[in-house]
Design a protein around this motif. Sequence first.
Motif, PDB file in Angstrom:
ATOM      1  N   MET A  84     -51.122 -26.533   4.816  1.00 56.39           N
ATOM      2  CA  MET A  84     -51.357 -26.215   3.404  1.00 56.39           C
ATOM      3  C   MET A  84     -50.413 -25.097   2.967  1.00 56.39           C
ATOM      4  O   MET A  84     -50.327 -24.057   3.621  1.00 56.39           O
ATOM      5  N   LYS A  85     -49.674 -25.309   1.904  1.00 57.32           N
ATOM      6  CA  LYS A  85     -48.736 -24.317   1.407  1.00 57.32           C
ATOM      7  C   LYS A  85     -49.486 -23.135   0.788  1.00 57.32           C
ATOM      8  O   LYS A  85     -50.490 -23.319   0.112  1.00 57.32           O
ATOM      9  N   LYS A  86     -48.921 -21.942   1.025  1.00 55.97           N
ATOM     10  CA  LYS A  86     -49.571 -20.728   0.537  1.00 55.97           C
ATOM     11  C   LYS A  86     -48.727 -20.093  -0.566  1.00 55.97           C
ATOM     12  O   LYS A  86     -47.514 -19.919  -0.400  1.00 55.97           O
ATOM     13  N   VAL A  87     -49.375 -19.747  -1.663  1.00 58.24           N
ATOM     14  CA  VAL A  87     -48.712 -19.135  -2.809  1.00 58.24           C
ATOM     15  C   VAL A  87     -49.254 -17.723  -3.000  1.00 58.24           C
ATOM     16  O   VAL A  87     -50.462 -17.521  -3.113  1.00 58.24           O
ATOM     17  N   LEU A  88     -48.364 -16.745  -3.028  1.00 64.80           N
ATOM     18  CA  LEU A  88     -48.743 -15.360  -3.308  1.00 64.80           C
ATOM     19  C   LEU A  88     -48.512 -15.078  -4.788  1.00 64.80           C
ATOM     20  O   LEU A  88     -47.397 -15.247  -5.289  1.00 64.80           O
ATOM     21  N   ILE A  89     -49.566 -14.663  -5.492  1.00 59.62           N
ATOM     22  CA  ILE A  89     -49.499 -14.366  -6.920  1.00 59.62           C
ATOM     23  C   ILE A  89     -49.570 -12.845  -7.099  1.00 59.62           C
ATOM     24  O   ILE A  89     -50.587 -12.227  -6.781  1.00 59.62           O
ATOM     25  N   ILE A  90     -48.480 -12.253  -7.572  1.00 58.65           N
ATOM     26  CA  ILE A  90     -48.438 -10.804  -7.802  1.00 58.65           C
ATOM     27  C   ILE A  90     -48.446 -10.588  -9.308  1.00 58.65           C
ATOM     28  O   ILE A  90     -47.423 -10.750  -9.980  1.00 58.65           O
ATOM     29  N   GLU A  91     -49.594 -10.269  -9.848  1.00 55.51           N
ATOM     30  CA  GLU A  91     -49.818 -10.212 -11.301  1.00 55.51           C
ATOM     31  C   GLU A  91     -50.920  -9.207 -11.599  1.00 55.51           C
ATOM     32  O   GLU A  91     -52.020  -9.304 -11.036  1.00 55.51           O
ATOM     33  N   ASP A  92     -50.643  -8.219 -12.488  1.00 56.35           N
ATOM     34  CA  ASP A  92     -51.646  -7.193 -12.766  1.00 56.35           C
ATOM     35  C   ASP A  92     -52.657  -7.615 -13.826  1.00 56.35           C
ATOM     36  O   ASP A  92     -53.724  -7.022 -13.924  1.00 56.35           O
ATOM     37  N   ASP A  93     -52.352  -8.644 -14.604  1.00 50.33           N
ATOM     38  CA  ASP A  93     -53.311  -9.155 -15.587  1.00 50.33           C
ATOM     39  C   ASP A  93     -54.278 -10.091 -14.851  1.00 50.33           C
ATOM     40  O   ASP A  93     -53.902 -11.212 -14.481  1.00 50.33           O
ATOM     41  N   GLN A  94     -55.487  -9.640 -14.646  1.00 47.16           N
ATOM     42  CA  GLN A  94     -56.434 -10.383 -13.815  1.00 47.16           C
ATOM     43  C   GLN A  94     -56.801 -11.744 -14.411  1.00 47.16           C
ATOM     44  O   GLN A  94     -57.052 -12.708 -13.681  1.00 47.16           O
ATOM     45  N   LYS A  95     -56.815 -11.830 -15.727  1.00 46.09           N
ATOM     46  CA  LYS A  95     -57.125 -13.109 -16.366  1.00 46.09           C
ATOM     47  C   LYS A  95     -56.039 -14.140 -16.057  1.00 46.09           C
ATOM     48  O   LYS A  95     -56.327 -15.292 -15.714  1.00 46.09           O
ATOM     49  N   ILE A  96     -54.780 -13.711 -16.192  1.00 43.38           N
ATOM     50  CA  ILE A  96     -53.664 -14.604 -15.879  1.00 43.38           C
ATOM     51  C   ILE A  96     -53.660 -14.952 -14.395  1.00 43.38           C
ATOM     52  O   ILE A  96     -53.461 -16.113 -14.010  1.00 43.38           O
ATOM     53  N   ALA A  97     -53.906 -13.946 -13.549  1.00 42.57           N
ATOM     54  CA  ALA A  97     -53.887 -14.173 -12.098  1.00 42.57           C
ATOM     55  C   ALA A  97     -54.956 -15.182 -11.679  1.00 42.57           C
ATOM     56  O   ALA A  97     -54.695 -16.090 -10.883  1.00 42.57           O
ATOM     57  N   ARG A  98     -56.157 -15.034 -12.225  1.00 43.91           N
ATOM     58  CA  ARG A  98     -57.238 -15.974 -11.875  1.00 43.91           C
ATOM     59  C   ARG A  98     -56.925 -17.388 -12.359  1.00 43.91           C
ATOM     60  O   ARG A  98     -57.202 -18.368 -11.659  1.00 43.91           O
ATOM     61  N   MET A 130     -49.325  -3.508  -3.165  1.00 45.67           N
ATOM     62  CA  MET A 130     -50.189  -4.519  -2.554  1.00 45.67           C
ATOM     63  C   MET A 130     -49.413  -5.818  -2.334  1.00 45.67           C
ATOM     64  O   MET A 130     -49.563  -6.484  -1.301  1.00 45.67           O
ATOM     65  N   GLY A 131     -48.556  -6.169  -3.301  1.00 41.81           N
ATOM     66  CA  GLY A 131     -47.770  -7.392  -3.176  1.00 41.81           C
ATOM     67  C   GLY A 131     -46.819  -7.335  -1.997  1.00 41.81           C
ATOM     68  O   GLY A 131     -46.658  -8.319  -1.262  1.00 41.81           O
ATOM     69  N   ALA A 132     -46.155  -6.184  -1.815  1.00 40.34           N
ATOM     70  CA  ALA A 132     -45.223  -6.028  -0.696  1.00 40.34           C
ATOM     71  C   ALA A 132     -45.941  -6.171   0.636  1.00 40.34           C
ATOM     72  O   ALA A 132     -45.441  -6.822   1.564  1.00 40.34           O
ATOM     73  N   ASN A 133     -47.119  -5.565   0.752  1.00 41.47           N
ATOM     74  CA  ASN A 133     -47.884  -5.652   1.999  1.00 41.47           C
ATOM     75  C   ASN A 133     -48.400  -7.064   2.259  1.00 41.47           C
ATOM     76  O   ASN A 133     -48.321  -7.578   3.382  1.00 41.47           O
ATOM     77  N   LEU A 134     -48.924  -7.709   1.189  1.00 41.50           N
ATOM     78  CA  LEU A 134     -49.458  -9.061   1.358  1.00 41.50           C
ATOM     79  C   LEU A 134     -48.370 -10.065   1.716  1.00 41.50           C
ATOM     80  O   LEU A 134     -48.612 -11.019   2.454  1.00 41.50           O
ATOM     81  N   ALA A 135     -47.182  -9.855   1.191  1.00 43.52           N
ATOM     82  CA  ALA A 135     -46.083 -10.776   1.506  1.00 43.52           C
ATOM     83  C   ALA A 135     -45.783 -10.768   2.996  1.00 43.52           C
ATOM     84  O   ALA A 135     -45.468 -11.814   3.581  1.00 43.52           O
ATOM     85  N   LEU A 136     -45.885  -9.598   3.628  1.00 45.55           N
ATOM     86  CA  LEU A 136     -45.652  -9.508   5.068  1.00 45.55           C
ATOM     87  C   LEU A 136     -46.823 -10.067   5.863  1.00 45.55           C
ATOM     88  O   LEU A 136     -46.633 -10.726   6.891  1.00 45.55           O
ATOM     89  N   GLN A 137     -48.042  -9.829   5.385  1.00 44.62           N
ATOM     90  CA  GLN A 137     -49.231 -10.273   6.113  1.00 44.62           C
ATOM     91  C   GLN A 137     -49.479 -11.771   5.970  1.00 44.62           C
ATOM     92  O   GLN A 137     -49.756 -12.474   6.938  1.00 44.62           O
TER      93      GLN A 137
END
Length: 281
Positions: free
Chosen positions: A1-15, A36-43
């Motif tokens: 399953m492909k994984k998509v990282l969404i780095i977005e501060d507007d929670q409505k748009i992100a959801r 948080m985005g930089a850390n999650l991209a590595l994890q």
Amino acid sequence: MKKVLIIEDDQKIARALRIRFESQGYQTAMASDASMGANLALQAQPDLIILDIGLPDGNGLHLAEKFQHQPETQYTPIIFVTASKDPNLRERAMEMRIAGLFEKPYDPEELLSAARYALDKAVARQSSALDHPQPDPLPPKIILIVEDDENIAKALAVRLNALGYQAVLAHDALSGLNTALHSNPDLVLLDISLPAGSGIAVAEKLQTLLPRKTPVMFLTASNQREYRTRAQELGAAGFFEKPYDSEKLLAAIRQSLGASSPVQLADPNSTRTDSHEHSCG
């Protein structure tokens, strides 16, 4: 399953993005700021990153540069989303070979389409890196965009590059002719009203100067009937009145590059729309 990282501060748009991607079978991870985005991209090791440019604790452009220079994410495709109207962003995105750039509010289906293409392209890249022999990939089709409106030209270029074409830009009639001779394009998108000459005159000269028959599509803000008539006489592959439907233009480009003869010129009533060009692709 492909994984998509969404780095977005507007929670409505992100959801909303999360729901869209998960409904299409993707796994998602979310970050609301640059750190948080930089850390999650590595994890998380995502297959694709959707990146807002305006973030609370950093700039998305700088974060993208970081991703492209660290081994864990250097080959991960990135799609920018932004509320900024700065035309220089598109030029920067082109230089960074970003997979797409979408201005808010954007069409979520267009974003999903660009995401699918970017993921497919990434898979093909990984496959070609395997040890067993692979055939050399075909070079990308070259599309010359002769358009004096830099915003329109850069928006088209980003979108076409995201779809796997190689976009080349010229902003007046003379540079359009010179660029065509040097790049030998597979297709020309040609504005009719240009500095230093007419797009119709450029098309006429291209028919005699280029070593092969090259399809031409006209883009114009004018509704003068004689332009459409002359385009038909020149065997144009398409004729679009601004503002045009970007999806219909892209469909006509795909058809023309796969066809040996000009396609039927689009009806002005069916091509005109108020939609905006968003990506990349």
